[in-house]
Scaffold this active site. Structure first.
Site, PDB file in Angstrom:
ATOM      1  N   HIS A  58       0.705  -1.304  -0.210  1.00 13.77           N
ATOM      2  CA  HIS A  58       0.044  -0.088   0.403  1.00 13.77           C
ATOM      3  C   HIS A  58       0.606   1.181  -0.218  1.00 13.77           C
ATOM      4  CE1 HIS A  58      -1.980  -3.600   1.695  1.00 13.77           C
ATOM      5  NE2 HIS A  58      -3.550  -3.068   1.360  1.00 13.77           N
ATOM      6  N   GLY A  71      -4.167  -3.516  11.051  1.00 18.16           N
ATOM      7  CA  GLY A  71      -4.541  -3.810   9.407  1.00 18.16           C
ATOM      8  C   GLY A  71      -5.705  -4.150   9.557  1.00 18.16           C
ATOM      9  N   LEU A 104      -9.025  -2.747  10.368  1.00 16.11           N
ATOM     10  CA  LEU A 104      -9.233  -1.444  10.843  1.00 16.11           C
ATOM     11  C   LEU A 104     -10.215  -1.032  11.843  1.00 16.11           C
ATOM     12  CD1 LEU A 104      -9.900  -0.205   7.098  1.00 16.11           C
ATOM     13  CD2 LEU A 104      -8.047  -0.171   8.695  1.00 16.11           C
ATOM     14  N   ILE A 118      -9.837   9.373   0.261  1.00 12.94           N
ATOM     15  CA  ILE A 118     -10.471   7.981  -0.433  1.00 12.94           C
ATOM     16  C   ILE A 118     -10.140   6.792   0.389  1.00 12.94           C
ATOM     17  CG2 ILE A 118      -9.100   6.977  -2.156  1.00 12.94           C
ATOM     18  CD1 ILE A 118      -9.853   9.372  -3.233  1.00 12.94           C
ATOM     19  N   HIS A 135      -4.084   2.740  -3.794  1.00 16.60           N
ATOM     20  CA  HIS A 135      -4.343   2.219  -1.857  1.00 16.60           C
ATOM     21  C   HIS A 135      -3.518   1.652  -2.329  1.00 16.60           C
ATOM     22  CE1 HIS A 135      -6.126   1.779   1.657  1.00 16.60           C
ATOM     23  NE2 HIS A 135      -6.729   0.181   0.718  1.00 16.60           N
ATOM     24  N   ARG A 176     -18.973 -17.172  38.309  1.00 19.59           N
ATOM     25  CA  ARG A 176     -19.008 -15.731  38.265  1.00 19.59           C
ATOM     26  C   ARG A 176     -18.303 -15.197  39.262  1.00 19.59           C
ATOM     27  NH1 ARG A 176     -24.221 -12.648  37.682  1.00 19.59           N
ATOM     28  NH2 ARG A 176     -26.120 -14.284  39.116  1.00 19.59           N
ATOM     29  N   GLU A 217     -18.159  -3.375  24.278  1.00 21.25           N
ATOM     30  CA  GLU A 217     -17.173  -4.459  24.517  1.00 21.25           C
ATOM     31  C   GLU A 217     -15.906  -4.617  23.396  1.00 21.25           C
ATOM     32  OE1 GLU A 217     -20.415  -4.945  23.229  1.00 21.25           O
ATOM     33  OE2 GLU A 217     -20.979  -5.658  25.183  1.00 21.25           O
ATOM     34  N   HIS A 249     -29.100 -13.999  24.223  1.00 24.18           N
ATOM     35  CA  HIS A 249     -28.268 -13.924  25.431  1.00 24.18           C
ATOM     36  C   HIS A 249     -27.355 -15.585  25.445  1.00 24.18           C
ATOM     37  CE1 HIS A 249     -29.823 -10.396  25.452  1.00 24.18           C
ATOM     38  NE2 HIS A 249     -29.304  -9.770  26.717  1.00 24.18           N
TER      39      HIS A 249
END
Lengths: 742, 742
Positions: B104, B193, B195, B266, B341, B435, B489, B552
């Site tokens: 790139h 990498g 994004l 761009i 790009h 938990r 999260e 859930h």
């Protein structure tokens, strides 16, 4: 409802005219944009604690640029009944949660006023036919507050939520599960609960409306014309997916999307001050939304009404109505605290709340006047649908072709012979990447499937997803079918769920690199759960993408989706298999399909077929007899070629070798025992599989005496051929493994 | 660098004083906030196309409220050299991508000026010791532009990026992979990498700095004092994770985080106008950031410098510097287009670019004056570290305990005997949810592990993750260790990656419901790939959560993480196993651990142990002899109890039954063949597994003659016990399956 003559007029008349004899008459005065202060609260009982009733408005989050909603004036008689209806909603929620001893009373208690205004005064729907096409859509993005929606649907007359359903809230087999589920409860549009999904779904619904309206409406026949309403909370607002989708909604100018933000300043960890102090108003203005603030959501009905009217007047932007409410409104000791969010109030506090709100009734009781008030929605809804049907009949006369096409989108019937459009391939056709073959299929299907639309998360030229015969779906060109999602995978998936669930005949597809399904996995799971037949076009499906390296190379992704219920995970090997994968994906309207496609070129192999793909696993070549090969070589996608090469070598050495393409485990699983035995006979334990991904799960196919060749580490940055060699994803490895079994 | 006396002074003096004899002298005049226009461009060659060089500033996205960066004036001699250095960076990127024929070039060509200013003028680092603790951190969130960072590191003197490394860009075994990988290239802080991950990692790095500074700095010894810089692009800005993390950065007031937004208009699909028209400036103001606009990022060095100075002056907010650049700056035919790009320019365009920018040199050539200019960073970096070491020695004398604790955070050494803090359990101790047991472990560990900090995505009271001895990490109380992530999260996971990679002794944990790992899977994968030992505390790990229903209830999640490389997936069954899971998680600093924990109560079972957990799978009870049980029952987590119950029944009927806890497949896999055989003897094919999740993958453990009891559909909304029964996750089912094998 006989006085209204068109659904268009209806939609615009709802706020300004009494629409039914059942409705108390009222005089309306609408000083829109007047900047008046909140109207005096009409009916707050004396015992109501000030703290709970009037939480300090979070002024730090209010910006001068956001205008507070203007106020309407209504006659008191009306407001008394509205108050009673609103309290009915609150107590249905309280009672159902109490009976289940499980659930979330806080949101319904705070949002009952906006819920009432929406379902009783604003929305157009037919409770006896929740699937009426031109209905307004409602999405409860804050899905944990589902008792709000169930209570509203119950009052409105939906058959899916009768009193017994409210009483079996959150119980086995009930129609009132713990979060809204479209596949359980007719009238629920989408499945929510995982936060942020619903607002993105709603954007998909609004996109579908805008698209279909642009395609099918005529100057003399506005046949598609509905709003999409959504309620979202602080949790949704914090989720990244919501920002992704809302950025797109602003970009697309979805003017008929009206979102209510339940600004109650409380989330599970307590006051949102501990983690959420951004200005939502400013952010949404940045996203290109119209923003209105309703200061008193607890009983400022006129503010809410005025805000909706203002939102409808803004046609080029979606609107966020920030409604400041008190979570658990009415509970003297728990309102405005996290304790009312996700637990039953408890008998004592339920009593206290009954006293506080002056509610003398038994649990689940709907007072007669409230019941009577709401009964009109059944005839009104029937009228709305009948009028629309009449309008559609007119439309059909004038615009026969369009009407036929629209009908197919409404009822989901695929045009007969559509599958003939799929291209066929022979081994003579030069090798090509399955991502390119996918583009051929998509473009062939676009010609015959009126409901096909979609796009990529800013990788159209890599995913090869552009429909060449169409332009871009944009604010000014919503009739087009190439959707440009930007780098927003999660929002993209959830928007596609909304599109798919808008109309049975809409077939959305969306695309990114396969590894980035990790960004959108929650949306894909909702596709699977909510029976949304989205087509996921996932290219660059292995180390075969080469130099981009391990961040971009999927390893565990095939296994991870094979383990997910109700998903078709397809990894075609060449042209025919890609066409087969599309055939399967289009046919399966109630489960999503994920197509894993290669960046690199692959040859068209002898023996592959669409019919084979439909069976999930099938033999592409075999020199054995009597269903007793010496070894079975199994490959998927880009590695089927390797299996075929290895077979050639082994056959040269006199071995009887079967090559099986295992393109979809789920489809193979659904075949008859006989068919499965014909492909993978139990007696033949010499089996070698090869796939450029995790071997996890392959023991099921190759058995304990077989060998699964794959990759159980992260990838590497190098030219693809080099990585294949270094990782041992080669014909030599297959041959060596096979030879150890002879 | 001998003239500077403290690292604090250094950090603040960098812009305003010549710091080395190697540096050309210059006269600085800094009219900050002057509002002057851009300085005249110093060296644009005559042939340069106006379009490429000066793209129309996207005025639609500029807001009056965002002040353009003020401008500094520098002597021309300096600017000529800077220009040359910047072009060196551009051509190193061009040449490396060209040689690899992959990569790139666009971003490095556009961002070279800000990169130069950062690495040559602003950042404090020691190229010969990339791990020097008090270094400024740099993150290239737009990781595809990694040649920018490699070129800068090469010039700066990092041993990891020598000329031969640039020449082997994107090749097998090189230190210069296709995206920045911290585990391959010393000097790269995190792995980017995918994004949006990088900006969130950077926020984690900045959080770590703020936290440690608050804990360890003294009025007379500011021992921790570094900035975190990040470059992100349009793609990162579109990703939801970035919004999540940036909302938190604003909330926390991370004043030493300075983010450069490469605003080049761009993305891969072309002009961002097609999908990204929001006002980023407005959004970030809403998020509580300071926003500056550098109009000319292509060669407005003074604007960039002034923006950094302004950003440093704003101490209570993170700063976004929007730098308008031209992607592929300098390429006459490809600049300002998506074609530059992600592909090599091609020989012809490389030539044209060399002509255009007046670059007569061979590929990979660094002109002597540029090389000489950068050489000072080696002695300067050594000085910086030496000064800091001296300062630390002083600190150590005065603050012995703090110094020792800080040292352990810097070098990652765990305090001896730390594991003794873990609680132990006996079967007499009442049943409890894992938990809750997890909370006991976390709180026990918080007393002995100085680097433990973390929190939940707005589920602290459900995930049970609060450290009782500490307060909340907040803007005003950054020394505290309970981090409140809000419902974010994905951002949470990536922030924890940043914390973990800031210092080897920082042990971040984060929590949500197990099913919502779907929201953060991309971040968890980066934990695994980048060797960040984050502890993922994932509660509500099955249908055992009950009424919340299928949205859930995790089903496929255990399988999906077992398939992911370098992750420890742990599902403890009781108190001892939870303690064991924490022991494993703390010890494994180079791979993340995911703890799947129950909402429901589980008994403390006889036979469980920390040592057993460390082996992944182990026998908890057995009445067989000679390693020949009639059947082996295998369970994990909440279903181990069921397996144990079934065993009791079967033993009553005279059977020899072994019960195996299979808490971590990965750890079991790492044991010796002998050990594995002692637990799962090959000769015993009668095996039944039970786990309230997908059976996918279990064939490997139970073999083709065994039976895996699990759930291969979505869950349901009902009380947990009812769902267990309806789904057949019962002792009766285990017994029935076992009996079929006798």
């Amino acid at each position: 409802m006989a006085s209204s003559s068109s659904s268009l007029a209806l939609s615009q008349a709802l706020l300004s005219s009494p629409s039914s004899g059942h409705r108390p008459s009222r005089r309306l005065s609408l000083p829109l944009f007047s900047g008046l202060k909140s109207s005096p609260i009409s009916s707050s009982p004396a015992s109501f604690s000030r703290r709970a009733c009037f939480p300090a408005a979070p002024l730090t989050r209010a910006l001068p640029s956001v205008r507070a909603a203007a106020v309407e004036t209504l006659e008191t008689t009306d407001t008394v009944l509205v108050d009673k209806s609103v309290n009915t909603i609150r107590f249905l929620a309280i009672d159902a949660v109490e009976k289940a001893n499980s659930g979330h009373p806080g949101l319904p208690m705070g949002c009952a006023p906006m819920g009432h205004v929406l379902y009783d005064e604003v929305m157009r729907y037919n409770p006896k036919n929740p699937y009426w096409f031109n209905r307004d859509r409602f999405v409860l993005s804050a899905g944990h507050g589902c008792m709000l929606q169930y209570a509203l649907m119950h009052l409105a007359g939906y058959d899916s939520v009768k009193e017994e359903d409210l009483k079996s809230f959150r119980q086995w087999g009930s129609k009132t599960p713990g979060h809204p589920e479209n596949f359980e409860t007719p009238g629920v549009e989408v499945t929510t609960g995982p936060l942020g999904q619903g607002i993105a779904n709603a954007i998909g619904l609004a996109l579908a409306e805008k698209h279909l309206a642009a395609r099918f409406n005529k100057p003399d026949a506005e046949i598609i014309d509905h709003y999409t309403y959504v309620i979202l909370g602080d949790g949704c607002q914090m989720e990244g997916i919501a920002n992704e989708a809302c950025s797109l909604a602003g970009h697309w100018g979805l003017g008929k999307l009206i979102a209510f933000y339940d600004d109650n300043h409380i989330s599970i960890d307590g006051d949102t001050e501990i983690a959420f102090t951004e200005s939502v108003d400013t952010r949404f203005e940045g996203l290109g939304w119209h923003v209105i603030w309703v200061k008193n959501g607890n009983n400022g009905y006129d503010e809410i009404r005025a805000a909706i009217k203002e939102a409808k007047a803004v046609k080029d932007k979606p609107t966020l109505i920030r409604v400041t409410t008190t979570i658990g409104f009415g509970s003297p000791n728990k309102a405005n605290s996290y304790s009312v969010h996700g637990s039953a109030l408890g008998a004592k506090e339920v009593d206290a709340t009954r006293k506080n709100l002056g509610w003398p009734y038994e649990p689940f009781h709907v007072p007669e006047d409230v019941k009577k008030h709401w009964t009109r929605h059944t005839p009104e809804g029937a009228s709305l649908e009948a009028e629309w049907n009449a309008k559609f009949a007119e439309y059909e006369k004038k615009y026969k072709d369009e009407a036929a096409e629209l009908k197919s989108i409404i009822n989901g019937a695929l045009p007969s012979g559509w599958e003939k459009a799929l291209p066929a391939y022979t081994p003579e056709i030069p090798a090509d990447a399955t991502r390119n073959l996918s583009q051929q299929c998509l473009n062939a299907l676009a010609k015959v499937l009126p409901g096909l639309l979609g796009g990529s998360a800013d990788l159209a030229s890599s995913n090869m997803t552009l429909l060449k015969m169409f332009g871009n779906f944009q604010k000014a060109t919503p009739e087009e079918r190439n959707v440009r999602f930007g780098v927003r995978e999660h929002g993209m998936g959830a928007i596609c769920n909304g599109i798919a669930l808008h109309s049975p005949g809409l077939i959305p597809y969306c695309a990114t690199f396969f590894v980035f399904t990790d960004y959108m996995r929650a949306a894909i799971r909702i596709s699977a759960l909510s029976e949304a037949g989205v087509i996921y076009v996932m290219t660059h499906d292995s180390i075969g993408l080469g130099e981009d390296g391990p961040t971009h190379q999927p390893i565990e992704h095939l296994a991870s989706f094979r383990a997910m219920p109700n998903v078709l995970m397809l990894r075609p090997a060449d042209g025919n298999e890609t066409a087969g994968a599309y055939k399967v994906a289009v046919v399966n309207r109630k489960r999503p399909s994920i197509l894993a496609l290669s960046r690199q070129k692959l040859p068209n192999l002898p023996g592959t077929s669409i019919e084979g793909v439909e069976k999930g696993g099938y033999t592409i070549s075999d020199n054995s007899t009597g269903n007793k090969p010496d070894v079975i070589l199994i490959g998927t996608g880009s590695e089927l070629e390797i299996a075929a090469k290895a077979a050639e070598e082994l056959r040269k050495e006199g071995k009887a070798v079967r090559v099986v393409s295992f393109v979809s485990w789920e489809l193979f699983d659904e075949q008859s025992t006989e068919y499965k035995e014909s492909v993978l006979p139990a007696a033949v334990t010499a089996r070698v599989s090869i796939e450029a991904g995790s071997t996890f799960g392959w023991e099921k196919i190759v058995g304990s005496k077989g060998k699964a060749i794959g990759i159980d580490r992260f990838g590497a940055s190098a030219p693809a051929g080099k990585i294949y060699k270094e990782f041992g994803i080669t014909a030599e490895a297959v041959i060596a493994a096979a030879k150890q079994m002879f």
